[in-house]
Design a protein around this motif. Structure first.
Motif, mmCIF file in Angstrom:
data_model
loop_
_atom_site.group_PDB
_atom_site.id
_atom_site.type_symbol
_atom_site.label_atom_id
_atom_site.label_comp_id
_atom_site.label_asym_id
_atom_site.label_seq_id
_atom_site.Cartn_x
_atom_site.Cartn_y
_atom_site.Cartn_z
ATOM 1 N N ILE A 30 0.829 -1.212 0.000
ATOM 2 C CA ILE A 30 0.000 0.000 0.000
ATOM 3 C C ILE A 30 0.858 1.256 0.000
ATOM 4 O O ILE A 30 0.428 2.306 -0.466
ATOM 5 C CB ILE A 30 -0.967 -0.042 1.203
ATOM 6 C CG1 ILE A 30 -1.930 -1.215 1.031
ATOM 7 C CG2 ILE A 30 -1.749 1.253 1.343
ATOM 8 C CD1 ILE A 30 -2.840 -1.435 2.203
ATOM 9 N N THR A 31 2.076 1.162 0.444
ATOM 10 C CA THR A 31 2.955 2.340 0.484
ATOM 11 C C THR A 31 3.698 2.564 -0.823
ATOM 12 O O THR A 31 4.398 3.561 -0.950
ATOM 13 C CB THR A 31 3.978 2.184 1.624
ATOM 14 O OG1 THR A 31 4.800 1.038 1.348
ATOM 15 C CG2 THR A 31 3.288 2.020 2.958
ATOM 16 N N LYS A 32 3.552 1.699 -1.795
ATOM 17 C CA LYS A 32 4.309 1.824 -3.048
ATOM 18 C C LYS A 32 3.506 2.548 -4.119
ATOM 19 O O LYS A 32 2.285 2.435 -4.205
ATOM 20 C CB LYS A 32 4.714 0.439 -3.549
ATOM 21 C CG LYS A 32 5.690 -0.242 -2.618
ATOM 22 C CD LYS A 32 6.187 -1.524 -3.210
ATOM 23 C CE LYS A 32 7.194 -2.141 -2.251
ATOM 24 N NZ LYS A 32 7.752 -3.353 -2.801
ATOM 25 N N TRP A 33 4.221 3.277 -4.969
ATOM 26 C CA TRP A 33 3.596 4.025 -6.049
ATOM 27 C C TRP A 33 3.004 3.093 -7.101
ATOM 28 O O TRP A 33 1.979 3.396 -7.711
ATOM 29 C CB TRP A 33 4.606 4.977 -6.681
ATOM 30 C CG TRP A 33 4.139 5.532 -7.983
ATOM 31 C CD1 TRP A 33 4.692 5.329 -9.197
ATOM 32 C CD2 TRP A 33 2.999 6.374 -8.204
ATOM 33 N NE1 TRP A 33 3.978 5.989 -10.162
ATOM 34 C CE2 TRP A 33 2.928 6.635 -9.585
ATOM 35 C CE3 TRP A 33 2.028 6.915 -7.387
ATOM 36 C CZ2 TRP A 33 1.940 7.421 -10.154
ATOM 37 C CZ3 TRP A 33 1.042 7.699 -7.963
ATOM 38 C CH2 TRP A 33 1.010 7.945 -9.327
ATOM 39 N N SER A 34 3.604 1.949 -7.339
ATOM 40 C CA SER A 34 3.107 1.030 -8.360
ATOM 41 C C SER A 34 1.692 0.549 -8.044
ATOM 42 O O SER A 34 0.910 0.299 -8.960
ATOM 43 C CB SER A 34 4.047 -0.158 -8.508
ATOM 44 O OG SER A 34 4.147 -0.858 -7.288
ATOM 45 N N PHE A 35 1.357 0.429 -6.763
ATOM 46 C CA PHE A 35 0.004 0.041 -6.370
ATOM 47 C C PHE A 35 -1.002 1.106 -6.789
ATOM 48 O O PHE A 35 -2.042 0.808 -7.382
ATOM 49 C CB PHE A 35 -0.051 -0.183 -4.856
ATOM 50 C CG PHE A 35 -1.424 -0.459 -4.331
ATOM 51 C CD1 PHE A 35 -2.036 -1.673 -4.545
ATOM 52 C CD2 PHE A 35 -2.119 0.514 -3.625
ATOM 53 C CE1 PHE A 35 -3.302 -1.938 -4.061
ATOM 54 C CE2 PHE A 35 -3.388 0.272 -3.134
ATOM 55 C CZ PHE A 35 -3.979 -0.956 -3.348
#
Length: 107
Positions: A30-35
């Motif tokens: 949830i903390t990643k930009w790809s999500f």
């Protein structure tokens, strides 16, 4: 080969290692930009799909409505086949365009 392995009484070790099972919901993801990029791409693709297909159906209905003084040309609309092509074409285009972003291996 199987006969030789059966005669020995045991099989050789695997030449690969199974990865550990991944959790269904990972808090780190949830903390990643790809999500969020995949979430935005799926949302835009869904909106485009609904926009094009619903407008095709509405356009077909308005072109084949013979109650008023509208165009009474029998070949004036896209027809049922055109609606099917709109749905199928939009699914193809959107899957092709968002596959690399949302995690598929089609890219």
């Amino acid at each position: 080969m199987a006969k030789n392995a059966a005669e020995r009484g045991s099989f050789s070790a695997k030449d690969y290692h199974d990865p550990p099972p991944a959790p269904l919901i990972d808090a780190v993801e949830i903390t990643k930009w790809s999500f969020y990029r995949a979430l935005i791409a799926e949302f835009i693709a869904t909106l485009l799909f609904l926009y094009v297909t619903v407008l095709t159906v509405i356009g077909y209905k308005s072109q084949t409505d013979h109650t008023g003084n509208k165009n009474n040309d029998a070949c004036g609309g896209v027809g049922i086949l055109g609606i099917a092509w709109a749905f199928g074409g939009m699914i193809f285009v959107l899957v092709y365009c968002t596959a690399g972003i949302s995690g598929s291996s089609f890219s």
